[in-house]
Design a protein around this motif. Structure first.
Motif, PDB file in Angstrom:
ATOM      1  N   ASN A   1      25.887  -4.635  -1.013  1.00 41.17           N
ATOM      2  CA  ASN A   1      25.793  -3.395  -0.230  1.00 41.17           C
ATOM      3  C   ASN A   1      24.890  -2.349  -0.882  1.00 41.17           C
ATOM      4  O   ASN A   1      24.003  -1.792  -0.211  1.00 41.17           O
ATOM      5  CB  ASN A   1      27.179  -2.813   0.034  1.00 41.17           C
ATOM      6  N   PRO A   2      25.076  -2.051  -2.191  1.00 43.14           N
ATOM      7  CA  PRO A   2      24.186  -1.034  -2.781  1.00 43.14           C
ATOM      8  C   PRO A   2      22.704  -1.434  -2.723  1.00 43.14           C
ATOM      9  O   PRO A   2      21.838  -0.628  -2.390  1.00 43.14           O
ATOM     10  CB  PRO A   2      24.676  -0.932  -4.229  1.00 43.14           C
ATOM     11  N   LEU A   3      22.423  -2.711  -3.004  1.00 46.19           N
ATOM     12  CA  LEU A   3      21.016  -3.152  -2.986  1.00 46.19           C
ATOM     13  C   LEU A   3      20.480  -3.181  -1.557  1.00 46.19           C
ATOM     14  O   LEU A   3      19.305  -2.882  -1.309  1.00 46.19           O
ATOM     15  CB  LEU A   3      20.870  -4.521  -3.660  1.00 46.19           C
ATOM     16  N   ALA A   4      21.372  -3.486  -0.596  1.00 47.48           N
ATOM     17  CA  ALA A   4      20.948  -3.479   0.819  1.00 47.48           C
ATOM     18  C   ALA A   4      20.592  -2.063   1.260  1.00 47.48           C
ATOM     19  O   ALA A   4      19.595  -1.844   1.971  1.00 47.48           O
ATOM     20  CB  ALA A   4      22.070  -4.039   1.702  1.00 47.48           C
ATOM     21  N   PHE A   5      21.364  -1.083   0.784  1.00 46.06           N
ATOM     22  CA  PHE A   5      21.087   0.328   1.118  1.00 46.06           C
ATOM     23  C   PHE A   5      19.707   0.700   0.572  1.00 46.06           C
ATOM     24  O   PHE A   5      18.843   1.234   1.285  1.00 46.06           O
ATOM     25  CB  PHE A   5      22.189   1.197   0.517  1.00 46.06           C
ATOM     26  N   ILE A   6      19.478   0.349  -0.689  1.00 45.05           N
ATOM     27  CA  ILE A   6      18.175   0.655  -1.305  1.00 45.05           C
ATOM     28  C   ILE A   6      17.051  -0.080  -0.558  1.00 45.05           C
ATOM     29  O   ILE A   6      16.025   0.507  -0.197  1.00 45.05           O
ATOM     30  CB  ILE A   6      18.179   0.255  -2.795  1.00 45.05           C
ATOM     31  N   ALA A   7      17.284  -1.371  -0.282  1.00 47.56           N
ATOM     32  CA  ALA A   7      16.233  -2.171   0.382  1.00 47.56           C
ATOM     33  C   ALA A   7      15.844  -1.538   1.718  1.00 47.56           C
ATOM     34  O   ALA A   7      14.649  -1.332   2.000  1.00 47.56           O
ATOM     35  CB  ALA A   7      16.716  -3.601   0.588  1.00 47.56           C
ATOM     36  N   GLU A   8      16.842  -1.167   2.524  1.00 46.29           N
ATOM     37  CA  GLU A   8      16.533  -0.601   3.852  1.00 46.29           C
ATOM     38  C   GLU A   8      15.852   0.750   3.708  1.00 46.29           C
ATOM     39  O   GLU A   8      14.902   1.066   4.433  1.00 46.29           O
ATOM     40  CB  GLU A   8      17.806  -0.503   4.693  1.00 46.29           C
ATOM     41  N   GLN A   9      16.278   1.538   2.725  1.00 43.69           N
ATOM     42  CA  GLN A   9      15.654   2.839   2.518  1.00 43.69           C
ATOM     43  C   GLN A   9      14.211   2.706   2.021  1.00 43.69           C
ATOM     44  O   GLN A   9      13.424   3.640   2.112  1.00 43.69           O
ATOM     45  CB  GLN A   9      16.488   3.649   1.501  1.00 43.69           C
ATOM     46  N   ALA A  10      13.911   1.530   1.448  1.00 48.04           N
ATOM     47  CA  ALA A  10      12.548   1.308   0.927  1.00 48.04           C
ATOM     48  C   ALA A  10      11.713   0.490   1.909  1.00 48.04           C
ATOM     49  O   ALA A  10      10.688  -0.082   1.527  1.00 48.04           O
ATOM     50  CB  ALA A  10      12.633   0.598  -0.427  1.00 48.04           C
ATOM     51  N   GLY A  11      12.183   0.410   3.169  1.00 46.17           N
ATOM     52  CA  GLY A  11      11.410  -0.282   4.203  1.00 46.17           C
ATOM     53  C   GLY A  11      11.640  -1.774   4.251  1.00 46.17           C
ATOM     54  O   GLY A  11      10.902  -2.500   4.928  1.00 46.17           O
ATOM     55  N   GLY A  12      12.672  -2.251   3.550  1.00 47.42           N
ATOM     56  CA  GLY A  12      12.963  -3.690   3.541  1.00 47.42           C
ATOM     57  C   GLY A  12      14.197  -4.007   4.371  1.00 47.42           C
ATOM     58  O   GLY A  12      14.665  -3.182   5.173  1.00 47.42           O
ATOM     59  N   LEU A  13      14.713  -5.241   4.191  1.00 48.48           N
ATOM     60  CA  LEU A  13      15.861  -5.712   4.974  1.00 48.48           C
ATOM     61  C   LEU A  13      16.825  -6.463   4.064  1.00 48.48           C
ATOM     62  O   LEU A  13      16.425  -6.947   2.992  1.00 48.48           O
ATOM     63  CB  LEU A  13      15.373  -6.675   6.079  1.00 48.48           C
ATOM     64  N   ALA A  14      18.073  -6.568   4.512  1.00 48.43           N
ATOM     65  CA  ALA A  14      19.066  -7.338   3.750  1.00 48.43           C
ATOM     66  C   ALA A  14      20.044  -7.980   4.729  1.00 48.43           C
ATOM     67  O   ALA A  14      20.687  -7.285   5.527  1.00 48.43           O
ATOM     68  CB  ALA A  14      19.831  -6.439   2.786  1.00 48.43           C
ATOM     69  N   TYR A  15      20.101  -9.314   4.697  1.00 51.50           N
ATOM     70  CA  TYR A  15      20.957 -10.062   5.618  1.00 51.50           C
ATOM     71  C   TYR A  15      21.879 -10.984   4.842  1.00 51.50           C
ATOM     72  O   TYR A  15      21.589 -11.364   3.696  1.00 51.50           O
ATOM     73  CB  TYR A  15      20.097 -10.898   6.579  1.00 51.50           C
ATOM     74  N   GLY A  16      22.964 -11.343   5.514  1.00 47.65           N
ATOM     75  CA  GLY A  16      23.896 -12.336   4.969  1.00 47.65           C
ATOM     76  C   GLY A  16      24.671 -12.919   6.148  1.00 47.65           C
ATOM     77  O   GLY A  16      25.047 -12.171   7.041  1.00 47.65           O
ATOM     78  N   ASN A  17      24.841 -14.232   6.160  1.00 49.89           N
ATOM     79  CA  ASN A  17      25.540 -14.874   7.300  1.00 49.89           C
ATOM     80  C   ASN A  17      24.941 -14.446   8.638  1.00 49.89           C
ATOM     81  O   ASN A  17      25.675 -14.161   9.590  1.00 49.89           O
ATOM     82  CB  ASN A  17      27.045 -14.512   7.278  1.00 49.89           C
ATOM     83  N   GLY A  18      23.630 -14.290   8.666  1.00 52.61           N
ATOM     84  CA  GLY A  18      22.956 -14.026   9.934  1.00 52.61           C
ATOM     85  C   GLY A  18      23.088 -12.606  10.435  1.00 52.61           C
ATOM     86  O   GLY A  18      22.624 -12.261  11.503  1.00 52.61           O
ATOM     87  N   GLN A  19      23.758 -11.746   9.610  1.00 51.75           N
ATOM     88  CA  GLN A  19      23.866 -10.356  10.086  1.00 51.75           C
ATOM     89  C   GLN A  19      23.429  -9.383   8.978  1.00 51.75           C
ATOM     90  O   GLN A  19      23.308  -9.759   7.801  1.00 51.75           O
ATOM     91  CB  GLN A  19      25.301 -10.043  10.528  1.00 51.75           C
ATOM     92  N   ARG A  20      23.220  -8.161   9.386  1.00 54.11           N
ATOM     93  CA  ARG A  20      22.828  -7.097   8.444  1.00 54.11           C
ATOM     94  C   ARG A  20      23.953  -6.948   7.421  1.00 54.11           C
ATOM     95  O   ARG A  20      25.119  -6.770   7.790  1.00 54.11           O
ATOM     96  CB  ARG A  20      22.642  -5.815   9.252  1.00 54.11           C
ATOM     97  N   ILE A  21      23.604  -7.043   6.149  1.00 50.86           N
ATOM     98  CA  ILE A  21      24.623  -6.987   5.081  1.00 50.86           C
ATOM     99  C   ILE A  21      25.522  -5.767   5.258  1.00 50.86           C
ATOM    100  O   ILE A  21      26.751  -5.857   5.172  1.00 50.86           O
ATOM    101  CB  ILE A  21      23.939  -6.949   3.687  1.00 50.86           C
ATOM    102  N   MET A  22      24.899  -4.614   5.556  1.00 46.53           N
ATOM    103  CA  MET A  22      25.683  -3.367   5.570  1.00 46.53           C
ATOM    104  C   MET A  22      26.608  -3.259   6.777  1.00 46.53           C
ATOM    105  O   MET A  22      27.413  -2.337   6.863  1.00 46.53           O
ATOM    106  CB  MET A  22      24.757  -2.152   5.468  1.00 46.53           C
ATOM    107  N   GLU A  23      26.519  -4.220   7.692  1.00 47.20           N
ATOM    108  CA  GLU A  23      27.429  -4.212   8.850  1.00 47.20           C
ATOM    109  C   GLU A  23      28.631  -5.124   8.634  1.00 47.20           C
ATOM    110  O   GLU A  23      29.544  -5.156   9.450  1.00 47.20           O
ATOM    111  CB  GLU A  23      26.682  -4.694  10.120  1.00 47.20           C
ATOM    112  N   ILE A  24      28.621  -5.880   7.536  1.00 47.01           N
ATOM    113  CA  ILE A  24      29.717  -6.846   7.307  1.00 47.01           C
ATOM    114  C   ILE A  24      30.987  -6.073   6.951  1.00 47.01           C
ATOM    115  O   ILE A  24      30.974  -5.224   6.059  1.00 47.01           O
ATOM    116  CB  ILE A  24      29.357  -7.830   6.177  1.00 47.01           C
ATOM    117  N   ALA A  25      32.061  -6.326   7.674  1.00 48.01           N
ATOM    118  CA  ALA A  25      33.346  -5.660   7.402  1.00 48.01           C
ATOM    119  C   ALA A  25      34.038  -6.408   6.260  1.00 48.01           C
ATOM    120  O   ALA A  25      34.377  -7.585   6.411  1.00 48.01           O
ATOM    121  CB  ALA A  25      34.217  -5.665   8.649  1.00 48.01           C
TER     122      ALA A  25
END
Ligand code: P6P
Length: 331
Positions: free
Chosen positions: A281-305
């Motif tokens: 989650n922390p790296l996904a936040f940084i990645a998206e803020q830096a114009g990148g993306l982060a996925y896991g199990n086919g979905q946006r990492i930061m949306e995983i409950a």
């Protein structure tokens, strides 16, 4: 959204935090103080890491060091240093730590924030002098101020709830890189002055960049989709780089452009190896803020409950172009 104030390279971390104080609508200075507490813990831990090779801390838990104290693995030292700094700072009501199965309660039930952290990721790299890192995500508590924090409501929050995410990289230099949702900024530590200085303002993934980072020893364990993607990388002539230390591999991807993958690895890490709350989650936040993306199990990492504090998820993270390309194979 207020744009992050730009400040000249060389601005100290403390000055930067003051300059951007008004960004934090919810905080009346607490988040600023919390970020300072993290900076302090990073300085203290960095000093111990740099001395580790001198035999007073390395080695397995249980043996004695020169002071006759119980010798501890550095990741336990990292946990102790951060928990102590955070408890002293008084800004967090609880801590999710990779080093503790249970939620760490600070006793500060009037504190507004929750922190999820890996105090020292990749500590097995210490003995070979490979860079290691701290990863942290900061959340607002959901339970009432003044009541004891609860795992379900306060710790198991989605990554989109983070109000700050960052890492400390103890490498050839020590860097603190973090975001509060207004871009990513990198600070380099000058140990002779004991200050972090803004060295990498407004960090973005380079649009081009073709470094892929994965432990290919698992190739024959990966599903076909991952194998097809890796074959594609080779056909495209991409560069392979794998340090085996998450923060170092991520930081290189951010600076040079690239992608890091730790997919589901049947027979080894069926759900992936990396932890959702305090690594992905922390790296996904940084990645998206830096114009990148982060996925896991086919979905946006930061949306995983999250369902538990230490749950693992597959991670595909990096520049937009490379992650989108990979997701065409791995969807
Ligand atoms: P593997 C280190 O142990 C770590 O948690 C991360 O820092 C790193 O990216 C990963 O595991 C390496 O795992 O299976 O490739 O050795």
């Amino acid at each position: 959204k207020i744009k992050a104030l730009s400040a000249p390279v060389g601005t100290t971390l403390d000055r930067w935090i003051d300059l951007n104080q008004d960004q934090f609508p919810y905080a009346t200075g607490e988040l600023s103080r919390l970020l300072r507490d993290i900076g302090l813990a990073a300085k203290i831990l960095g000093r111990e890491i740099n001395r580790a090779g001198l035999g007073d801390i390395t080695g397995m838990a249980g043996s004695e060091n020169v002071q006759g104290e119980d010798q501890k693995m550095l990741d336990i030292v990292g946990h102790i240093r951060f928990v102590r700094a955070l408890k002293m700072g008084g800004q967090v009501c609880c801590i999710v730590s990779e080093e503790k199965e249970e939620l760490v309660l600070t006793g500060k039930n009037d504190a507004k924030y929750v922190i999820a952290m890996d105090p020292l990721d990749g500590s097995s790299n210490i003995e070979v002098n490979v860079p290691i890192g701290t990863v942290f995500g900061i959340y607002r508590r959901k339970t009432e101020i003044g009541t004891p924090p609860e795992v379900a409501k306060d710790a198991l929050q989605k990554g989109v709830e983070q109000i700050a995410g960052g890492y400390v990289l103890f490498g050839s230099s020590t860097m603190l890189v973090y975001t509060t949702g207004y871009g990513v900024n990198g600070f380099t530590y000058d140990p002779s002055l004991g200050e972090f200085y803004l060295s990498h303002p407004k960090m973005r993934f380079p649009a081009e960049g073709n470094i892929y980072s994965i432990n290919e020893s698992h190739y024959f364990k990966y599903g076909e989709a991952v194998q097809h993607y890796l074959n594609h990388c080779k056909r495209e002539g991409y560069t392979a780089r794998y340090i085996g230390s998450l923060v170092a591999d991520f930081h290189r991807s951010l600076i040079k452009g690239g992608i890091y993958l730790y997919p589901a690895t049947p027979g080894v890490y069926p759900d992936g190896k990396l932890r959702l709350l305090y690594e992905c989650n922390p790296l996904a936040f940084i990645a998206e803020q830096a114009g990148g993306l982060a996925y896991g199990n086919g979905q946006r990492i930061m949306e995983i409950a999250p369902v538990n504090m230490h749950q693992r998820v597959p991670l595909i993270i990096g520049s937009e172009r490379m992650v989108e390309e990979a997701m065409r194979f791995l969807k």
